[in-house]
Design a protein around this motif. Structure first.
Motif, PDB file in Angstrom:
ATOM      1  N   VAL A   1       0.572  -1.137  -0.221  1.00 20.60           N
ATOM      2  CA  VAL A   1      -0.221  -0.465   0.355  1.00 20.60           C
ATOM      3  C   VAL A   1       1.026   1.727  -0.123  1.00 20.60           C
ATOM      4  O   VAL A   1       0.572   2.514  -0.220  1.00 20.60           O
TER       5      VAL A   1
ATOM      6  N   ARG B   1       2.561   1.983  -3.443  1.00 26.61           N
ATOM      7  CA  ARG B   1       1.588   2.552  -4.410  1.00 26.61           C
ATOM      8  C   ARG B   1       0.901   3.535  -4.494  1.00 26.61           C
ATOM      9  O   ARG B   1       0.673   4.201  -5.565  1.00 26.61           O
ATOM     10  N   SER B   2       0.971   3.445  -2.648  1.00 24.98           N
ATOM     11  CA  SER B   2       0.443   5.368  -3.385  1.00 24.98           C
ATOM     12  C   SER B   2       1.977   6.293  -3.548  1.00 24.98           C
ATOM     13  O   SER B   2       0.936   7.279  -3.385  1.00 24.98           O
TER      14      SER B   2
ATOM     15  N   ARG C   1       1.015   7.734  -6.195  1.00 28.02           N
ATOM     16  CA  ARG C   1      -0.583   8.305  -6.774  1.00 28.02           C
ATOM     17  C   ARG C   1      -0.761   9.651  -6.822  1.00 28.02           C
ATOM     18  O   ARG C   1      -1.701  10.103  -7.925  1.00 28.02           O
TER      19      ARG C   1
END
Ligand SMILES: Nc1ncnc2c1ncn2[C@@H]1O[C@H](COP(=O)(O)OP(=O)(O)O)[C@@H](O)[C@H]1O
Ligand SMILES: [Mg+2]
Lengths: 233, 408
Positions: free
Chosen positions: B6, B9-10, B13
């Motif tokens: 998480v 991947r964050s 963003r």
């Protein structure tokens, strides 16, 4: 009718008092039990305290007065961290919308809590695929991120995530509110079938008549108090 | 680990924000490593100069000579010292006779240190023979009457290569003695001070002028192959030369200024990191306050599902750590490229060299990478990052879940 109380709420009061506003008694002295295996709806007009009640039962918030016992555990005795562990082991949550973690795929979202529990990979995969199959989530959706799923698909993934850990209680706060009535009805039928098949207890809030029709027991709140409590056959 | 996934991947963003952070860290690391390499390069040159021109890693002299270098204080029999040194491995040495004196040309005089050396032995401890820019190093003839001196000194007293000068000094018996010499070579070292004050000649000439006994010397200079292990050799020599009336001092003992400078430079590292990275730190705090605000709801969802407060903090620390590690990688890569190039060409500081050479550094500085120091700096950066993310992370882990969930 199952006899053992899964949830026991005693003289529960929740007063919101933020800053300059007048204090709001969102829950105003509630006594209430939920037996294991129930499929219960909490209804009532907007502002009647449905969300607050579910949050207190789910240990997401702490009461001003009174006691909440879930699965034999007095929630008031638990630290923040112990509450997190308690939720991981015993509860499943389905919220109104935006239930999923945006950077994870449908499959990863569904197995998120299993990963936290340390369930081995093979078993994780088996459980997620089984729930996806029973909820009718097609193979091609599993690798998509939430933004690429419809509202109904997202809610089904959220239900799968709540179910895979085999919790004792699933708390669903207006799970159909963001869906059209047809999708909402189908989702509710799925939840009811799961309740019957697995015996998992469901407690959901709603003000949708279509949902209310499908509940086995209907608790109606008004101004933070229980106005009526009827069990249908 | 799912939280690492998480976190990773964050980052992507909001790629623009992440790249701003990565660039900030990279520029900071690049600047830090560049400056530290420069300072270390400079510092290394100063140390080299101190070691090479001022008597090697270790110097043996008569007890009290360092405090008060008078000609009377001597190593009375240098053969004893030489015998001990010859028994040690990897040690080179040369004896020197030193006396204050006066150099005179036809026009000018100047106070100098007269240094008597063995022209064959001296190159073992000193680079001087290789620094001759005009003429030659001393010949091996003890009675040739030759000197070499700094080009700067020759200019000051107005003497040219091959011309004659007179050295005057006081004899141990109190008389003045003088001798005529021919300038055989001129050198230019990294130290302007050295170039203006030292006159080098054959040891036999100085011995005769001052009246040193046949085996007496002012100092025995010792050079080790490397800069490590100096203290161990010092201890060993002290033990073996006990009772011979000598003192054994390292270049550190003899150059407290350099030692102080070295410590000052370490302090510089801390100041540099704080200056360079407080800006980065504030950018980080700012970004993470934003990050958390944007993700209140999903943090709430994770917490509702059973993610512990500590895991929420861990998630944010990992996200910051990933960004910072990429930044460090980029910055270190760029710095390595700069240092690689710079090592081959050197940094020419001729414009400021006048000032630097007073302290014993040359005009061209080569960077030096001290891995321990760079690692310490990067460690400090990571600590600063940790501190910067601490506030937003703690804040995020203390959110009331219900408030988070009411966030759309
Ligand atoms: N965080 C809060 N701060 C202040 N008042 C709140 C907060 N959350 C809910 N309330 C108030 O508590 C009452 C019950 O709210 P809620 O439990 O959300 O009702 P429902 O879910 O039935 O619409 C309402 O009057 C609402 O305005
Ligand atoms: Mg509500």
């Amino acid at each position: 009718m199952p006899s053992q109380a899964l949830v026991k709420v005693t003289r529960l009061v929740k007063v919101y008092q933020d800053g300059s506003h007048v204090p709001v008694r969102a829950i105003d002295g509630i006594d209430f039990t939920v037996a294991a295996g129930e499929f219960t709806a909490v209804a009532g007009p907007s502002g009647s305290g449905k969300t607050t009640l579910l949050n207190l039962i789910g240990s997401l918030d702490t009461p001003t007065e009174g006691q909440v016992i879930v699965a034999g555990q007095d929630l008031g005795q638990l630290s923040r961290r112990a509450r997190a562990d308690f939720r991981l082991r015993n509860l499943g949550f389905i919220f109104q919308s935006h239930n999923l973690i945006p950077v994870l795929s449908a499959h990863e979202n569904a197995e998120f809590n299993l990963l936290l529990q340390g369930v081995p990979a093979l078993e994780r995969r088996a459980r997620v695929l089984a729930e996806f199959a029973s909820l009718g989530i097609e193979e091609e959706l599993t690798r998509r991120r939430p933004a690429k799923l419809s509202g109904g698909q997202q809610q089904r993934v959220a239900i799968a995530r709540a179910l895979v850990t085999r919790p004792k209680l699933i708390l669903a706060d207006e799970p159909t509110a963001s869906l059209d009535s047809k999708t909402g009805a189908r989702l509710l039928d799925k939840m009811r079938a799961l309740n019957q098949r697995t015996g998992i207890t469901f407690l959901f809030s709603t003000h949708d008549p279509m949902v209310i029709d499908r509940a086995r027991r209907l608790v109606t709140l008004r101004d933070g108090r229980i106005a009526s409590d009827e069990t249908r056959l | 680990m799912i939280l690492a996934k998480v976190a990773w991947r964050s980052i992507w963003r909001n790629p623009r924000r992440s790249w701003v952070l990565i660039s900030a860290v990279a520029v900071g690391v690049f600047t830090y490593v560049g400056i530290v390499a420069y300072i270390d390069g400079l510092s290394l040159q100063l140390v080299r100069t101190a070691i090479e021109l001022q008597g090697g890693h270790i110097q043996v002299s008569g007890t009290g000579y360092f405090e008060n270098p008078v000609i009377r204080t001597q190593v009375t029999d240098q053969r004893i010292v030489v015998r001990v040194l010859d028994a040690l491995k990897g040690v080179r040495h040369a004896s020197q006779l030193r006396s204050p004196g006066m150099i005179s040309s036809a026009e000018q005089s100047a106070g100098v240190t007269i240094v008597g050396v063995d022209p064959m032995q001296e190159p073992a401890v000193s680079p001087l023979s290789g620094l001759i820019t005009e003429g030659d190093w001393l010949s091996n003839d003890p009675s040739a009457g030759e000197v070499v001196m700094g080009a700067a000194l020759a200019e000051r007293i107005g003497v040219l290569l091959g011309e004659r000068i007179v050295l005057t000094a006081s004899h141990l018996n109190g008389d003045m003695s003088a001798g005529a010499f021919r300038v055989r070579g001129l050198f230019t070292s990294n130290s302007a001070e050295y170039d203006k004050t030292q006159v080098i000649t054959h040891a036999a000439e100085v011995r005769a002028m001052i009246g040193f006994a046949p085996h007496a010397a002012s100092t025995v200079a010792i050079s080790l192959g490397m800069d490590q292990g100096v203290q161990e050799v010092q201890a060993e020599l002290r033990a073996r030369l006990e009772g011979h009336g000598v003192e054994v001092l390292t270049w550190r003992d003899r150059s407290p200024m350099l030692v102080m400078m070295d410590e000052l430079m370490r302090l510089t590292d801390v100041i540099l990191v704080v200056i360079l990275f407080s800006a980065v730190g504030f950018t980080l705090i700012n970004s993470f306050v934003m990050v958390i605000f944007e993700r209140i709801r999903e943090i709430g969802i994770m917490a509702a599902g059973g993610v512990r407060p500590g895991q929420v903090r861990l998630l944010l620390f990992m996200e910051a750590a990933f960004v910072v590690l990429i930044g460090i990688g980029v910055g270190a890569g760029l710095a390595a490229a700069l240092i690689g190039w710079w090592s081959s060409v050197g940094l020419d500081l001729s414009a400021f060299a006048e000032g630097l050479s007073r302290f014993g550094a040359g005009a061209v500085i080569y960077p030096s990478v001290n891995p321990e120091r760079i690692a310490t700096g990067l460690g400090m950066i990571l600590i600063m990052v940790f501190l910067a993310v601490l506030y937003p992370a703690v804040k995020a882990s203390r959110f009331k879940i219900v408030d988070a969930m009411s966030h759309a």
